[in-house]
Scaffold this motif. Structure first.
Motif, PDB file in Angstrom:
ATOM      1  N   GLU A 201       0.854  -1.199   0.000  1.00  0.00           N
ATOM      2  CA  GLU A 201       0.000   0.000   0.000  1.00  0.00           C
ATOM      3  C   GLU A 201       0.892   1.253   0.000  1.00  0.00           C
ATOM      4  O   GLU A 201       0.863   2.055   0.928  1.00  0.00           O
ATOM      5  CB  GLU A 201      -0.931  -0.017   1.220  1.00  0.00           C
ATOM      6  CG  GLU A 201      -1.710  -1.303   1.406  1.00  0.00           C
ATOM      7  CD  GLU A 201      -2.647  -1.621   0.245  1.00  0.00           C
ATOM      8  OE1 GLU A 201      -3.093  -0.675  -0.439  1.00  0.00           O
ATOM      9  OE2 GLU A 201      -2.928  -2.811   0.018  1.00  0.00           O
ATOM     10  N   LEU A 204      -0.629   4.736   0.537  1.00  0.00           N
ATOM     11  CA  LEU A 204      -1.458   4.930   1.721  1.00  0.00           C
ATOM     12  C   LEU A 204      -0.749   5.832   2.727  1.00  0.00           C
ATOM     13  O   LEU A 204       0.410   5.607   3.078  1.00  0.00           O
ATOM     14  CB  LEU A 204      -1.757   3.574   2.363  1.00  0.00           C
ATOM     15  CG  LEU A 204      -2.862   3.538   3.421  1.00  0.00           C
ATOM     16  CD1 LEU A 204      -4.212   3.868   2.789  1.00  0.00           C
ATOM     17  CD2 LEU A 204      -2.915   2.162   4.060  1.00  0.00           C
ATOM     18  N   MET A 211      -5.741   7.604   9.282  1.00  0.00           N
ATOM     19  CA  MET A 211      -5.893   6.158   9.463  1.00  0.00           C
ATOM     20  C   MET A 211      -6.155   5.791  10.911  1.00  0.00           C
ATOM     21  O   MET A 211      -5.777   6.515  11.838  1.00  0.00           O
ATOM     22  CB  MET A 211      -4.653   5.432   8.948  1.00  0.00           C
ATOM     23  CG  MET A 211      -4.858   3.964   8.708  1.00  0.00           C
ATOM     24  SD  MET A 211      -3.482   3.242   7.792  1.00  0.00           S
ATOM     25  CE  MET A 211      -4.109   1.572   7.611  1.00  0.00           C
ATOM     26  N   LYS A 267     -11.653   8.269   7.087  1.00  0.00           N
ATOM     27  CA  LYS A 267     -10.370   7.648   7.446  1.00  0.00           C
ATOM     28  C   LYS A 267     -10.251   6.241   6.855  1.00  0.00           C
ATOM     29  O   LYS A 267     -11.246   5.533   6.691  1.00  0.00           O
ATOM     30  CB  LYS A 267     -10.217   7.579   8.962  1.00  0.00           C
ATOM     31  CG  LYS A 267     -10.055   8.938   9.632  1.00  0.00           C
ATOM     32  CD  LYS A 267      -9.847   8.774  11.121  1.00  0.00           C
ATOM     33  CE  LYS A 267      -9.590  10.117  11.789  1.00  0.00           C
ATOM     34  NZ  LYS A 267     -10.722  11.048  11.647  1.00  0.00           N
ATOM     35  N   ASN A 268      -9.012   5.834   6.569  1.00  0.00           N
ATOM     36  CA  ASN A 268      -8.719   4.448   6.221  1.00  0.00           C
ATOM     37  C   ASN A 268      -8.644   3.644   7.518  1.00  0.00           C
ATOM     38  O   ASN A 268      -8.233   4.175   8.555  1.00  0.00           O
ATOM     39  CB  ASN A 268      -7.401   4.344   5.462  1.00  0.00           C
ATOM     40  CG  ASN A 268      -7.462   5.051   4.127  1.00  0.00           C
ATOM     41  OD1 ASN A 268      -8.397   4.844   3.356  1.00  0.00           O
ATOM     42  ND2 ASN A 268      -6.479   5.891   3.843  1.00  0.00           N
ATOM     43  N   GLU A 295     -13.218   5.326   4.771  1.00  0.00           N
ATOM     44  CA  GLU A 295     -12.743   5.371   3.384  1.00  0.00           C
ATOM     45  C   GLU A 295     -12.441   3.952   2.897  1.00  0.00           C
ATOM     46  O   GLU A 295     -13.305   3.281   2.380  1.00  0.00           O
ATOM     47  CB  GLU A 295     -11.493   6.266   3.311  1.00  0.00           C
ATOM     48  CG  GLU A 295     -10.991   6.512   1.899  1.00  0.00           C
ATOM     49  CD  GLU A 295     -11.925   7.380   1.076  1.00  0.00           C
ATOM     50  OE1 GLU A 295     -11.868   7.275  -0.162  1.00  0.00           O
ATOM     51  OE2 GLU A 295     -12.713   8.139   1.644  1.00  0.00           O
ATOM     52  N   HIS A 296     -11.213   3.474   3.093  1.00  0.00           N
ATOM     53  CA  HIS A 296     -10.826   2.121   2.686  1.00  0.00           C
ATOM     54  C   HIS A 296     -10.670   1.247   3.932  1.00  0.00           C
ATOM     55  O   HIS A 296     -10.135   1.685   4.944  1.00  0.00           O
ATOM     56  CB  HIS A 296      -9.512   2.133   1.906  1.00  0.00           C
ATOM     57  CG  HIS A 296      -9.586   2.894   0.627  1.00  0.00           C
ATOM     58  ND1 HIS A 296     -10.535   2.643  -0.338  1.00  0.00           N
ATOM     59  CD2 HIS A 296      -8.825   3.911   0.137  1.00  0.00           C
ATOM     60  CE1 HIS A 296     -10.368   3.457  -1.360  1.00  0.00           C
ATOM     61  NE2 HIS A 296      -9.338   4.251  -1.088  1.00  0.00           N
ATOM     62  N   TYR A 298      -9.051  -2.269   5.419  1.00  0.00           N
ATOM     63  CA  TYR A 298      -8.084  -3.352   5.254  1.00  0.00           C
ATOM     64  C   TYR A 298      -8.225  -4.302   6.454  1.00  0.00           C
ATOM     65  O   TYR A 298      -8.553  -3.877   7.554  1.00  0.00           O
ATOM     66  CB  TYR A 298      -6.663  -2.814   5.197  1.00  0.00           C
ATOM     67  CG  TYR A 298      -6.424  -1.821   4.083  1.00  0.00           C
ATOM     68  CD1 TYR A 298      -5.974  -2.233   2.834  1.00  0.00           C
ATOM     69  CD2 TYR A 298      -6.648  -0.452   4.291  1.00  0.00           C
ATOM     70  CE1 TYR A 298      -5.759  -1.308   1.812  1.00  0.00           C
ATOM     71  CE2 TYR A 298      -6.434   0.468   3.280  1.00  0.00           C
ATOM     72  CZ  TYR A 298      -5.993   0.033   2.048  1.00  0.00           C
ATOM     73  OH  TYR A 298      -5.781   0.942   1.044  1.00  0.00           O
ATOM     74  N   LYS A 323     -11.197  -3.508   1.085  1.00  0.00           N
ATOM     75  CA  LYS A 323     -10.159  -3.229   0.083  1.00  0.00           C
ATOM     76  C   LYS A 323      -9.228  -4.422  -0.101  1.00  0.00           C
ATOM     77  O   LYS A 323      -8.952  -4.854  -1.213  1.00  0.00           O
ATOM     78  CB  LYS A 323      -9.356  -1.998   0.521  1.00  0.00           C
ATOM     79  CG  LYS A 323      -8.288  -1.549  -0.460  1.00  0.00           C
ATOM     80  CD  LYS A 323      -8.856  -0.753  -1.602  1.00  0.00           C
ATOM     81  CE  LYS A 323      -7.746  -0.132  -2.441  1.00  0.00           C
ATOM     82  NZ  LYS A 323      -8.280   0.539  -3.631  1.00  0.00           N
TER      83      LYS A 323
END
Length: 384
Positions: A201, A204, A211, A267-268, A295-296, A298, A323
């Motif tokens: 990533e 990122l 995050m 936020k991720n 947002e994304h 993981y 993601k």
């Protein structure tokens, strides 16, 4: 400081017994150790004096038509420092039972470990069992009148002559209290997972404003706190509110996930856990996170089993809910999952090889267990 042969003198000649369930990672571990030994020897010997060798000890796992089995060791183990590798979760291993193809379960894999110990017959100098997923670790304590499978299994290994057990991310590390007189190392794949995550990533932004690390339940909170501390991120928690009046598939069903933590909007998110079984907790939490405008998303897990298939993971990926999923190669993962766009396999063979090499040479493994400095160095190398 000048190196001599004494620096390379092992506790005993190394021998690796990789059961059928661990053949692939066992061969990778062997390759790393061979390369390490070749490098170390090249510092004190000429190239033509260095012997190429494998540390794998061949075995034959035999099954009779009625399901009974035995293990035959094809080479000497006398005086060797033996490391037995077994993945008790590997459901791809099969044998013929009364004309039917039968898959090995955790009980049968554990029985194979004991068969190897029986075949060794006390001839090895030291025996270490490397069991990435600890057998019966989910049954680690007694609630009511029920079995204590993990404690009994560990005590069996002790009685059969095992001096050390290496495992990863145990559900409850206090289970080692069942065997206080032998070494029990509970290792973590944090550094390898984070290294792979940062490498993959690249775009990122890993900082507090962009995050967040999420714990899917209270049991995983220590793990989430560690990830958040080394990555310099805030942490959030989902509390699983369960219906304790009923039991479904051996568990109390989850009624709702309650969130505790700062705002997720924009936020991720990195969800960290020890294992993905059916994945239902991940799905519920991912939907809750998306509802809060994350947002994304993981997911990082030590073990990924996908006990109910991957269709729902594929659907969540296609809909942009999840993601990517990062998990290690310490348990069996089918090719269809390895090839999925949303899945990334984290190779742990080099790390395990370093652990085995250090133990075989009576060196401390403490530097390998603390991932903090390594991760901070990785982060400093990236433009974040």
């Amino acid at each position: 400081m000048k190196m001599d042969l004494l620096d390379l003198k092992p506790y005993g000649q190394l021998g690796i017994i990789a059961l059928e369930s661990c053949k692939d990672i066992g061969n990778k571990i062997n390759e790393h150790i061979v390369a390490k030994m070749k490098y170390e020897m090249s510092r004190i010997l000429r190239e033509e004096e260095i012997k190429e060798e494998s540390y794998i000890i061949p075995i034959d796992e035999i099954r009779f038509a009625n399901g009974e089995g035995k293990v035959k060791i094809e080479d000497t183990v006398r005086g060797k420092d033996i490391y037995i590798l077994c993945d008790v979760s590997n459901y791809s291993c099969t044998y013929e039972l009364f004309g039917f193809q039968n898959r090995k379960g955790p009980d049968e894999h554990f029985q194979d470990i004991k068969r190897v110990l029986s075949a060794i017959g006390g001839k090895a100098r030291r025996i270490t069992v490397v069991m990435p997923l600890l057998y019966a670790a989910r049954q680690h304590r007694r609630k009511g009148r029920e079995s204590l499978d993990c404690a009994i299994a560990l005590q069996e290994l002790e009685r059969l002559g095992v001096e050390e057990i290496l495992t990863f991310d145990v559900h409850d590390p206090t289970i080692q209290n069942a065997i206080p007189l032998i070494s029990f190392e509970n290792l973590y794949p944090t550094y390898e997972i984070v290294k792979t995550f940062i490498k993959e990533e690249k775009n990122l932004l890993i900082n507090k404003t962009k995050m967040l690390v999420i714990s899917p339940d209270t049991g995983a909170m220590d793990r989430a706190i560690y990830y958040s501390s080394v990555l310099g991120l805030d942490v959030g928690l989902f509390y699983k509110r369960r219906d304790h009046s009923i039991i479904v598939k051996g568990k109390n069903p989850i009624v709702q996930h309650e969130y505790i933590g700062r705002s997720i909007e924009g936020k991720n998110v990195l969800i960290v856990d020890d294992m993905i079984a059916s994945g239902e907790s991940v799905f519920d939490i991912a939907l809750e996170l998306k509802r809060r405008k994350a947002e994304h998303i993981y997911v990082a897990s030590t073990f990924a089993f996908f006990t109910e298939g991957i269709d729902k993971f594929q659907k969540f990926y296609e809909e942009g809910i999840i993601k990517k999923v990062y998990s290690t190669n310490m348990n069996y993962i089918p090719k269809e999952i390895k090839d999925a766009e949303w899945f990334y396999e984290v190779d742990m063979s080099e790390f395990i090889a370093k652990i085995i090499y250090n133990l075989n040479h009576d060196k401390s493994i403490s530097p390998l267990l603390d991932a903090t400095n390594g991760i901070k160095h990785l982060l400093s190398q990236n433009v974040l």
